[in-house]
Each structure stands twice: as C-alpha cells, then as structure tokens.
Design a protein around this motif. Structure first.
Motif, PDB file in Angstrom:
ATOM      1  N   TYR A   1       0.840  -1.193   0.000  1.00 49.57           N
ATOM      2  CA  TYR A   1       0.000   0.000   0.000  1.00 49.57           C
ATOM      3  C   TYR A   1       0.883   1.253   0.000  1.00 49.57           C
TER       4      TYR A   1
ATOM      5  N   ALA B   1      -0.945   5.774   3.328  1.00 51.78           N
ATOM      6  CA  ALA B   1      -2.340   5.476   3.648  1.00 51.78           C
ATOM      7  C   ALA B   1      -2.557   5.519   5.152  1.00 51.78           C
TER       8      ALA B   1
ATOM      9  N   GLN C   1      -9.633   6.413   2.323  1.00 48.55           N
ATOM     10  CA  GLN C   1      -9.424   6.187   0.889  1.00 48.55           C
ATOM     11  C   GLN C   1      -9.630   7.469   0.082  1.00 48.55           C
TER      12      GLN C   1
ATOM     13  N   SER D   1      -5.590   4.676  -1.728  1.00 47.53           N
ATOM     14  CA  SER D   1      -4.571   3.638  -1.516  1.00 47.53           C
ATOM     15  C   SER D   1      -5.092   2.235  -1.798  1.00 47.53           C
TER      16      SER D   1
END
Length: 345
Positions: free
Chosen positions: A13, A16, A260, A265
């Motif tokens: 990721y 985030a 988000q 992410s």
C-alpha cells in the motif's frame, strides 16, 4: 481428516491510513523489536464481507449483522396500520429470539448475525401478524436456524449469548495484517480554503488539520477449515466452494476503506501462496521476525516467505499436500488458476 486451506498474501500500500486507532492514527504492532503498521482482522473481515465483490459473488447467501431487527419490525408493523403499543410488544417478542433486548426498546443489546432465511422468516411473520392483526404465537417464534445458509456466518461464525444452541463455529481464521518492515508514521498537515472568501482581510485557511499516514508492504494470513465450512452449510459443497472463491477474491482485491478519499490507496496482492492439506496449519509470519530492510522489499519479502515454507517442510515434513503461487512481479500464475486450484479436489 480435516482439510485446511491456507492463504499467505503480500500486498503493498502507498501512503495510507487504512485502519485507525482511537486517536485517528494508523494502528501499529511491535514485532521483532520493530514497530510495524497493522490492519486488524476485524477491519479486514468487515471490508471483505461487505464489499460489492463478495456480496455479488455470494448473492442470496449473505447475512446481516444488526441490533435493529426489532426496530425494523416495529416500523413495518406501524406502517401497516398496527397500533403503536401492539407493534412495540410484538416486535420485542420477535427480536428477543435473537438476543436480550435493551430496556424499553426493540433493539438487541448485542449485534446478531442473521442469515437470509432467518430474515425472510421474520418478514413473513410480520406480514402474517399484520394481516391477522394479532401477536406472534410461541411456535411461530422458532425463527433461528442451527445451520443458516449465509456464507459469511459459515465463514466467520456466530455467537448468540441468549441461545448458544444456535451458535456457529467459525470456519475461517484471519490474522492481523502487519508490514514486513519497520515503519515511521508521518503526519500530513493540510488546510481547506473557503471558496466564497474573496476578501483581502482574511487570506488564511478556513480549516487546518493533520492526519497520520505511512506506506507499507503487508503480510496477511488466512486459514480455512473446509470441512467445518461444508458442515456449517449443511453439506452444500458447491456453496462452500463459492464462499471460498468469494473470500479469496475479496482478500486479494479489496482494500480497507480507511481514508481512501484522502489517499486513494487501493491495491491488489502482489503475491499469494495457497496451501491445501490435512497438516496442522501455521502462519509464515516468522519469516518477517527479522524486518525486511533492503531497497527491493517486494522481492526480498517473497523470497523470505518461500524460504520459511521450505524450512518448515525440512523441519516437520511437508506442511501441505499441494501448493500454488500467484507471483505478480515474476509474472507467474494467474488469479483464475488460483481459484481453480482452491476448488480442485
């Protein structure tokens, strides 16, 4: 003998805040003497279970978790013309089947996981009571099922403290995801400007805030007891295979929704190792007890995971009867082949 399905995933990721603690910062855990990012199993399971992907894949066989069953029944009865006093009393009698109620309320004290056929039985009973303008009889309140057909109940289990006979043993165990490397949480300082403020006297921001974030390559582990899953679904192997496929696709493709809109992410797993066998399950998280420190973390993490599986095999004998790897960086394997592997007997 029991057949276990184990999934080991590596998912990267970018910056985030996938799963926040009580202060709004990314959750963490210390492992191998280093702080890691963490996404709780509760967060993962909820996002998988409620994702459009899972809901569509298991359509017609997904339950609902709620405290508000009695509230919905009361509202339905009142909307159909039942007097408020009767609607409340009858709704409480129905909701009480699924758990102890809050005082002077139709709400259940604890979340109840209700299968689709159980919810349909509640709706049918509410319709009958409306049409006949009467309260429920004792035999009509047999609304619970010992083996509900909801795949999420079969996977993640159900506990009804008020009536343990209708508990369902979870067929799926999910570990907290952790990064394979150390992390340092950073702070994003941000401002928002008032679009209608054109005056020279106030050029400052209308809002100032900050939020914690970090990037990471996460290791995730899932263990499925296939025999328990089939038993939970009353022997329906086809439905069990649908549940396994739906869970696998959600785990591989669905990202936690935390922040988000701020970070975008979303990510797919870069590596998946699937194992099937009757051997006692084990996580491969020990592969990352020594944090991955190099600049090519993805390749190093994949190598560490594969090596750990080999080392366990050398020490204990084969820890799985069959294995399949989906290795995106190496261009090896495919998601369709992974699903076919999991379904093959």
């Amino acid at each position: 003998m029991t057949t276990f399905i184990q999934l080991h995933l590596l998912t990267s990721y970018p910056p985030a805040n996938l799963n926040r603690d009580d202060l709004g910062r990314p959750k963490t855990a210390r492992m191998g003497g280093a702080e890691r990012l963490r996404v709780s199993s509760q967060s993962l399971k909820r996002h998988w279970r409620t994702s459009d992907l899972f809901q569509e894949a298991a359509a017609g066989h997904v339950g609902v978790r709620t405290k508000r069953l009695g509230v919905e029944v009361r509202e339905t009865l009142e909307a159909a013309g039942i007097k408020e006093k009767d609607a409340k009393k009858w709704a409480r009698e129905i909701a009480d089947v699924f758990g102890a109620l809050k005082k002077d309320s139709e709400e259940i004290e604890q979340l109840a996981h209700i299968g689709p056929e159980e919810k349909a039985a509640v709706d049918d009973l509410a319709t009958t009571l409306t049409e006949q303008n009467r309260g429920p009889e004792k035999d009509e309140l047999a609304l619970l099922r010992k083996s509900p057909t909801a795949v999420d109940v079969a996977l993640f289990g159900r506990m009804l403290a008020a009536d343990p006979a209708f508990n369902v043993e979870a067929a799926c165990q999910v570990a907290h995801s952790i990064t394979v490397h150390p992390v340092v949480i950073e702070d994003d300082y941000f401002t928002a400007v008032d679009d209608l403020n054109n005056g020279e006297e106030d050029r400052g921001a209308a809002h100032i805030g900050e939020t914690g974030f970090a990037a990471g390559l996460f290791y995730s582990y899932i263990c499925l007891n296939r025999d328990q899953l089939v038993a939970n679904l009353s022997g329906n192997e086809e439905l069990a295979d649908r549940a396994i496929a739906a869970l696998t696709e959600a785990a591989v493709k669905v990202a936690p929704s935390g922040k988000q809109n701020s970070f975008g992410s979303r990510a797919y797993a870069s590596f998946v190792l699937a194992e099937i066998g009757a051997q006692q399950p084990r996580s491969l998280s020990v592969a990352f007890l020594k944090p991955v420190q190099g600049s090519d973390q993805e390749s190093e993490a994949i190598s560490a995971l594969q090596k750990q599986a080999e080392q366990f095999d050398k020490a204990y004998g084969a820890c799985a009867d069959r294995r399949y790897s989906l290795n995106v960086p190496a261009g090896v394997g495919s998601f369709d082949e992974l699903l076919a592997f999991l379904k093959a007997k």
